[in-house]
Design a protein around this motif. Structure first.
Motif, PDB file in Angstrom:
ATOM      1  N   ILE B 103      36.540  21.303  91.531  1.00  0.00           N
ATOM      2  CA  ILE B 103      36.732  19.981  90.938  1.00  0.00           C
ATOM      3  C   ILE B 103      35.513  19.101  91.188  1.00  0.00           C
ATOM      4  O   ILE B 103      34.991  18.448  90.277  1.00  0.00           O
ATOM      5  CB  ILE B 103      38.011  19.311  91.508  1.00  0.00           C
ATOM      6  N   ILE B 104      35.033  19.131  92.443  1.00  0.00           N
ATOM      7  CA  ILE B 104      33.886  18.275  92.765  1.00  0.00           C
ATOM      8  C   ILE B 104      32.638  18.742  92.019  1.00  0.00           C
ATOM      9  O   ILE B 104      31.911  17.942  91.424  1.00  0.00           O
ATOM     10  CB  ILE B 104      33.659  18.242  94.294  1.00  0.00           C
ATOM     11  N   VAL B 105      32.427  20.070  92.024  1.00  0.00           N
ATOM     12  CA  VAL B 105      31.231  20.590  91.341  1.00  0.00           C
ATOM     13  C   VAL B 105      31.289  20.288  89.849  1.00  0.00           C
ATOM     14  O   VAL B 105      30.321  19.831  89.239  1.00  0.00           O
ATOM     15  CB  VAL B 105      31.068  22.102  91.593  1.00  0.00           C
ATOM     16  N   GLY B 106      32.481  20.503  89.259  1.00  0.00           N
ATOM     17  CA  GLY B 106      32.634  20.217  87.825  1.00  0.00           C
ATOM     18  C   GLY B 106      32.373  18.751  87.520  1.00  0.00           C
ATOM     19  O   GLY B 106      31.684  18.412  86.549  1.00  0.00           O
ATOM     20  N   GLY B 107      32.906  17.887  88.369  1.00  0.00           N
ATOM     21  CA  GLY B 107      32.696  16.448  88.174  1.00  0.00           C
ATOM     22  C   GLY B 107      31.236  16.067  88.258  1.00  0.00           C
ATOM     23  O   GLY B 107      30.708  15.336  87.424  1.00  0.00           O
ATOM     24  N   ILE B 108      30.564  16.629  89.284  1.00  0.00           N
ATOM     25  CA  ILE B 108      29.147  16.281  89.463  1.00  0.00           C
ATOM     26  C   ILE B 108      28.317  16.808  88.296  1.00  0.00           C
ATOM     27  O   ILE B 108      27.422  16.116  87.799  1.00  0.00           O
ATOM     28  CB  ILE B 108      28.637  16.823  90.824  1.00  0.00           C
TER      29      ILE B 108
END
Lengths: 259, 385
Positions: B103-108
């Protein structure tokens, strides 16, 4: 006394049209300086150059002895030139107090990082509280404290003008540019505005450059003026000298026909 | 000067409502009431809320029209899904850490795309920016469509690992809460004021020393970040990411949610995202087979009705008596207290004191003296005709 603003042969051309050229204005500290001239003389263009909307084609200007060149509008504002607009530009859908708080945004004492705000760290609340009380203080000077929670667009015209000046002052400028502050005001409001401008000068130790068409207003307020016509400086100096200048009278009301 | 310092319920009502919904649905889920379709509906709703609120930040608060929101979501879905697929084969498995990291990687990844598109595009304004963002969305879609089978699956789509269905919508709700906290905190801070000042007058904002470019980029990046997160949730919810989903229509659909909820209203966006998603899913389940054609007609009809209800001048009186506010105040039997007019400070009191009923008898009994000046206009009329 030191010079707050010093322009050196300032000029700009839009293609072949020279909007203004060889404008030399020197404003001393704590002075109210007037810039007058017939319509289309290039007064607002000078303001736009000074605030970074346009980059000058010729010449340069110094603020407090520091040359200002190739800076964006926001950088120039942060250096210390704040302005109001000929047609009022407030943040219409925001309350009066928030309008002034936007003006306080860049002050060093209210610095608060993006993440501090996003995470609501204690500093955020401290800064917000201080900003609000400072904004109220400013509004109180302009007699707008009662209306602080109204939307800016719902204020009467005269108060919108005052709010715009308050917002400009909130940025803590060295030089305040007022573009036709008395436009569209009745004589009473104009008188009140003149008092307010004097008050600003004395209370904030401010240097003010203003454009206006109302010669009565200008002559009652300004220490010195410059007259522009067709982009050229027609006359400058003390009010009485300038207003009796033959060229100035000619530019305003035309040549007397020989009978 | 003690105003504004007290706790304001209206600033926290959305946290309370969503928090309560999370708890209720979690309990229902663990007691086994919620079926697979309800869980899927809840996941869809949380995704829609995240998308609508994050787009609302750009459209409602920054005042720029962005039609490429599905593009950012697409990036989040593919990158997050790929990361999750890679992680699932490692020692992490398909547990919660896998989900959070992706989720964090996708968001970034989406936020970086937001900055990358923002840098050149934010020199543009209004319609031009809308067209550039629209093109961006289509480009992203086409890029993933033409990717190789090993990388992102191309037209077949990217298969993502199966995550435990029981938890996914709860994570969705938690993400909604986190996003709300971040976005609302920013809106209600000095940075939010700077952003709304750009919406109201960009020229004045520049002259007041607001770094317009920086704030525009920031809002774009933040909005893209959350769109990316919504994309990752989508990839988990559907087990498979296919780029055909993230087309122009989907961007418009998100925009419809924002516009229906009211520009610059976070709660409105949440409500309309929930209702529209619910409506779509219900229509899809009711109208099947030959009737499936009617889905879009019904959907459009409802949208038209809502727009008419919100904006028609003829319904103004109806709106004032039948809205959510009065509904809730009736529900809690909170009657407005009669305020003594002399105690009210502002103009309201003055209006109250003005007698509203004009005594018509008095008016009619008044003698009107006819003088020459009142007669004159008639004379002139006669003369001219």
């Amino acid at each position: 006394m030191e010079n707050v603003l010093e322009t050196n042969n300032l000029g700009i051309a839009f293609g072949g049209l020279k909007a203004c050229e060889n404008v030399n204005i020197t404003i001393k500290k704590n002075e109210i300086y007037g810039l007058i001239g017939p319509n289309g003389a290039g007064k607002t263009t000078v303001f736009n150059i000074l605030t970074g909307v346009y980059q000058p084609t010729w010449g340069s200007f110094k603020l407090d002895g520091e040359e200002i060149k190739n800076l964006s509008q926001e950088k120039i504002n942060q250096k210390g030139i704040a302005r109001t607009f000929q047609n009022i530009r407030l943040f219409n859908n925001m309350s009066v107090v928030r309008n002034v708080m936007v003006g306080l945004h860049n002050r060093k004492e209210y610095k608060c990082g993006f993440f501090t705000s996003a995470l609501r760290l204690p500093k955020h609340f401290k800064v917000e509280k201080e900003m609000r009380s400072k904004a109220k203080e400013l509004l109180d000077i302009f007699g707008l404290l009662e209306e602080r929670n109204n939307l800016a667009c719902n204020l009467p015209y005269g108060k919108q003008r005052k709010l715009e000046i308050a917002r400009a002052l909130a940025t803590n400028p060295k030089l305040l540019l007022l573009d036709e502050p008395a436009a569209g005001m009745n004589p009473n409001e104009t008188m009140e505005l003149a008092e307010t401008i004097k008050l600003i000068r004395d209370k904030f130790d401010m240097t003010i450059l203003l454009i206006d068409h109302d010669l009565k207003f200008v002559s009652g307020l300004c220490d010195r003026i410059t007259v522009l016509n067709f982009g050229q400086v027609l006359a400058e100096g003390n009010i009485s000298d300038v207003l009796n200048n033959k060229d100035v009278i000619e530019a305003y009301i035309g040549k007397q026909e020989e009978l | 000067m003690k105003d504004k310092s007290k706790f304001k319920l209206k600033h926290f009502i959305n946290y309370i409502v969503i928090g309560a919904a999370t708890i209720i649905f979690t309990i229902l889920n663990f007691t086994g009431v919620l079926g697979l379709s309800e869980q899927f509906l809840l996941e869809k709703i949380t995704i829609a809320i995240i998308l609508a609120v994050s787009l609302g930040l750009v459209v409602g608060f920054l005042g720029e029209l962005s039609l490429g929101h599905a593009g950012f979501m697409c990036i989040g879905a593919y990158i997050g899904g790929k990361i999750s697929a890679l992680l699932s084969s490692s020692s992490l498995g398909t547990g919660l850490p896998n989900l959070l990291i992706s989720i964090i990687v996708g968001g970034i990844a989406a936020a970086i795309a937001g900055v990358a598109i923002g840098l050149p595009a934010l020199r543009l304004k209004g319609d031009y920016l809308a067209i550039v963002t629209l093109a961006f969305g289509e480009i992203v879609k086409t890029l993933f469509l033409n990717s190789s089978d090993e990388s992102f699956g191309g037209p077949i789509g990217l298969e993502t690992p199966r995550y435990d269905r029981n938890h996914l919508f709860i994570i969705g709700f938690v993400l909604v809460l986190v996003m709300l906290a971040i976005i609302q905190n920013i809106i209600r801070s000095k940075h939010g004021r700077a952003i709304t000042s750009i919406r109201d007058s960009e020229i004045a904002a520049r002259a007041t020393g607001i770094n317009v470019t920086r704030y525009k980029l920031l809002v774009f990046a933040l909005s893209a970040f959350f769109a990316g997160i919504a994309g990752v949730l989508y990839s988990f919810s559907n087990y498979r990411v296919q780029c055909t989903k993230f087309d122009y229509n989907y961007s418009i659909e998100i925009l419809v949610m924002v516009v229906l909820g009211g520009m610059g209203s976070v709660n409105g966006s949440i409500l309309s995202a929930t209702l529209i998603t619910f409506l779509q899913v219900q229509l899809a389940s009711i109208l099947t087979g030959d009737l499936a054609v009617l889905q879009n007609i019904f959907y459009a009809l409802v949208l038209i009705l809502i727009v008419i209800y919100n904006n028609a001048p003829a319904l103004k009186g109806f709106r004032e008596t039948h809205n959510l506010k009065t509904f809730f105040s009736k529900l809690f039997k909170k009657k407005k207290e009669d305020v003594d007019p002399s105690l009210v400070k502002d103009d309201e009191a003055k209006w109250n004191r003005i007698p509203t009923k004009i005594n018509m008898d008095e008016l009619l009994s008044m003698d009107v003296k006819v003088t020459e000046s009142t007669m004159k206009p008639d004379k002139d009329k006669g003369g001219s005709s």
